[in-house]
Design an enzyme around this catalytic site. Sequence first.
Site, short mmCIF file in Angstrom:
data_model
loop_
_atom_site.label_atom_id
_atom_site.label_comp_id
_atom_site.label_asym_id
_atom_site.label_seq_id
_atom_site.Cartn_x
_atom_site.Cartn_y
_atom_site.Cartn_z
CG ASP A 177 -49.81 78.08 -57.50
OD1 ASP A 177 -48.61 78.25 -57.20
OD2 ASP A 177 -50.70 78.87 -57.14
CB CYS A 235 -49.52 78.26 -53.80
SG CYS A 235 -50.02 78.85 -52.17
CB THR A 249 -49.12 83.21 -49.84
OG1 THR A 249 -50.25 82.38 -50.12
CG2 THR A 249 -49.26 84.54 -50.54
CG HIS A 261 -46.27 68.77 -30.71
ND1 HIS A 261 -46.40 69.87 -29.89
CD2 HIS A 261 -45.28 68.02 -30.16
CE1 HIS A 261 -45.53 69.78 -28.89
NE2 HIS A 261 -44.83 68.67 -29.05
CG HIS A 295 -48.66 65.30 -29.56
ND1 HIS A 295 -49.05 66.58 -29.24
CD2 HIS A 295 -47.50 65.09 -28.89
CE1 HIS A 295 -48.15 67.14 -28.44
NE2 HIS A 295 -47.21 66.25 -28.21
C1 RB5 Z 1 -51.39 82.80 -57.57
O1 RB5 Z 1 -51.24 84.05 -58.13
C2 RB5 Z 1 -51.48 82.90 -56.05
O2 RB5 Z 1 -52.70 83.43 -55.70
C3 RB5 Z 1 -51.28 81.53 -55.43
O3 RB5 Z 1 -50.03 81.04 -55.82
C4 RB5 Z 1 -51.29 81.47 -53.93
O4 RB5 Z 1 -50.41 82.39 -53.38
C5 RB5 Z 1 -52.61 81.48 -53.28
O5 RB5 Z 1 -52.75 81.43 -52.06
#
Ligand code: RB5
Length: 147
Positions: A8, A65, A67, A98, A133
């Site tokens: 994203d 993304c 995080t 695993h 596994h």
């Molecule tokens: C986008 O702002 C952010 O929420 C997305 O990239 C991600 O970190 C969501 O888990």
Amino acid sequence: MKIAIASDHGGFELKEFLKSHYQREGLVLHDLGTHSSDSCDYPLIAQKMTSALLRKEFDLGVLICGTGIGISIAANRVKGIRAALLYNKEVARLAREHNNANIAVFGGRMQKPEDVIEYFDIFRQTAFEGGRHLRRINELDDMPEGE
Ligand code: RB5
């Protein structure tokens, strides 16, 4: 080995960095989007990747993304997908040995690009161990939905 990559907007910068890095190494990362830093929704990006993997168009995927959490949750809703957020070298190895993970996940706003390269190199070069596994992986796919 055919590898796809998608992110994203929160992972866009890291995606572009990884594509350039691996292109210089002679490894193509097939880009499934997003194609700009404009805001977009990570579940839809995850879905593009999981569909392509289930159609066997690629052997492995990379999802990013901000995080690494949202896109992991989204990808792991799909049966047959095992997406692993890689945060150190041992995890990168074990996710393949695993868990037979088929998607490496990173947090574009949380992780250093040089660490990501190190973890992804381990991930893509490590094989699944099978044995006990394999039974566990099959149990994942046998889990009933909504219970
Ligand atoms: C986008 O702002 C952010 O929420 C997305 O990239 C991600 O970190 C969501 O888990």
